[in-house]
Design an enzyme around this catalytic site. Sequence first.
Site, PDB file in Angstrom:
ATOM      1  N   LEU A 142      49.673  34.564  39.907  1.00 39.12           N
ATOM      2  CA  LEU A 142      48.660  35.201  39.068  1.00 39.12           C
ATOM      3  C   LEU A 142      47.342  35.118  39.818  1.00 39.12           C
ATOM      4  O   LEU A 142      47.077  34.128  40.505  1.00 39.12           O
ATOM      5  CB  LEU A 142      48.528  34.493  37.712  1.00 39.12           C
ATOM      6  CG  LEU A 142      49.725  34.536  36.754  1.00 39.12           C
ATOM      7  CD1 LEU A 142      49.387  33.776  35.473  1.00 39.12           C
ATOM      8  CD2 LEU A 142      50.124  35.962  36.428  1.00 39.12           C
ATOM      9  N   ASP A 143      46.507  36.141  39.688  1.00 38.39           N
ATOM     10  CA  ASP A 143      45.180  36.082  40.286  1.00 38.39           C
ATOM     11  C   ASP A 143      44.413  34.888  39.730  1.00 38.39           C
ATOM     12  O   ASP A 143      44.686  34.413  38.619  1.00 38.39           O
ATOM     13  CB  ASP A 143      44.399  37.363  39.987  1.00 38.39           C
ATOM     14  CG  ASP A 143      45.027  38.591  40.626  1.00 38.39           C
ATOM     15  OD1 ASP A 143      45.696  38.442  41.659  1.00 38.39           O
ATOM     16  OD2 ASP A 143      44.837  39.698  40.077  1.00 38.39           O
ATOM     17  N   LYS A 144      43.448  34.434  40.490  1.00 34.57           N
ATOM     18  CA  LYS A 144      42.645  33.283  40.083  1.00 34.57           C
ATOM     19  C   LYS A 144      42.140  33.425  38.651  1.00 34.57           C
ATOM     20  O   LYS A 144      42.219  32.482  37.857  1.00 34.57           O
ATOM     21  CB  LYS A 144      41.448  33.136  41.038  1.00 34.57           C
ATOM     22  CG  LYS A 144      40.436  32.076  40.618  1.00 34.57           C
ATOM     23  CD  LYS A 144      39.245  32.064  41.566  1.00 34.57           C
ATOM     24  CE  LYS A 144      38.182  31.067  41.095  1.00 34.57           C
ATOM     25  NZ  LYS A 144      37.003  31.054  41.993  1.00 34.57           N
ATOM     26  N   ARG A 255      45.683  45.843  37.195  1.00 31.75           N
ATOM     27  CA  ARG A 255      44.261  46.148  37.280  1.00 31.75           C
ATOM     28  C   ARG A 255      44.036  47.503  37.955  1.00 31.75           C
ATOM     29  O   ARG A 255      43.201  48.302  37.505  1.00 31.75           O
ATOM     30  CB  ARG A 255      43.547  45.028  38.031  1.00 31.75           C
ATOM     31  CG  ARG A 255      43.627  43.671  37.312  1.00 31.75           C
ATOM     32  CD  ARG A 255      43.296  42.511  38.239  1.00 31.75           C
ATOM     33  NE  ARG A 255      41.937  42.583  38.723  1.00 31.75           N
ATOM     34  CZ  ARG A 255      41.466  41.812  39.708  1.00 31.75           C
ATOM     35  NH1 ARG A 255      42.272  40.969  40.343  1.00 31.75           N
ATOM     36  NH2 ARG A 255      40.213  41.919  40.087  1.00 31.75           N
TER      37      ARG A 255
END
Length: 333
Positions: A142-144, A255
Amino acid sequence: MINNKSINLITNKTDSGKRIDQFISQNTELSRQRISKLIQDGYVSVNEEVITIKKNKIRGDIEKIKIILPKLIEDILKPENISLNILYEDDYILVIDKQSDLVVHPGAGNKTGTLVNAILHHCGKSLSGIGGHIRPGIVHRLDKNTSGLMIIAKNDLAHNNLSKQFMDHGRNGDLERIYDALVWGIPKIGSGKIETQIRRNDRDKTKMMTTNSMKNGKLAITTYKVIEKIYNHKNDPLISQIRCKLYTGRTHQIRVHLDYIGHPVICDQKYGKGFNTKLKSLSNDCQNQLKIDRHALHSSKLSFRHPIGNKPMTFESELPDDLKLLKNMLSGI
């Protein structure tokens, strides 16, 4: 034969034409990630000749393959006492609800304070050597600043099985990844399928972009459904909560796709930044209360089969408090 230093395998007629990495994966408990690394670093030989290309194929009827297992590197990654919200744990896997502002693994500019450091502290010496290091197996990322559900493999056997499930993307199994996003505007079509090619952005290598080129891009498929619509006091479309399902696993896929259809994720500093000026329409008091510095994306549902018992497992996570607050604040515009 397997010992602490090497693995020795012998091929037969039925293996002719198989890729070396696929053959090793089928005949050992090593993860595909680790096999690729071992080949790349020169630890695999065929008939005493070192190979460094994983796509090499088995040619003869009988070939001797030797895999040297280098000494595990313990001093690269340090355990750190970082709080984790653990939803499930056994000898093979961890399922967590990751907080935002937590990088998954060390990299440039993030040597400490990551999820990997936290798992090292939590699991101690129970972890096996995945990727040549004593480290937990990050099966997916997962992205930060994306919060929510993640599964971590605690040994090579679990890592190998889960990696195959994620590579299949649920086409032939039970894997399902669902995300909830708060986005600007309300899509005219309440549900749909977004299918594009995605590649690295030419101008900014930290970003991805859609492309019409099948040669330069990779196929990305996302389905979505609007589950809540929010209008402003003038009854104009303001924001919506969208539920997305991944059928591929490209970097920043959701996104990029939501920005592609004109409804970028709220507070996303990479995609659809111009929409963030809408936040300035909040009162100063609301802005001070909010102080959100991450995009409004949350991994809300994760389904898979247990890597050992093959039991179907499903975990769900509701929107975290900061995103609930963001939605409530914007509902008051």
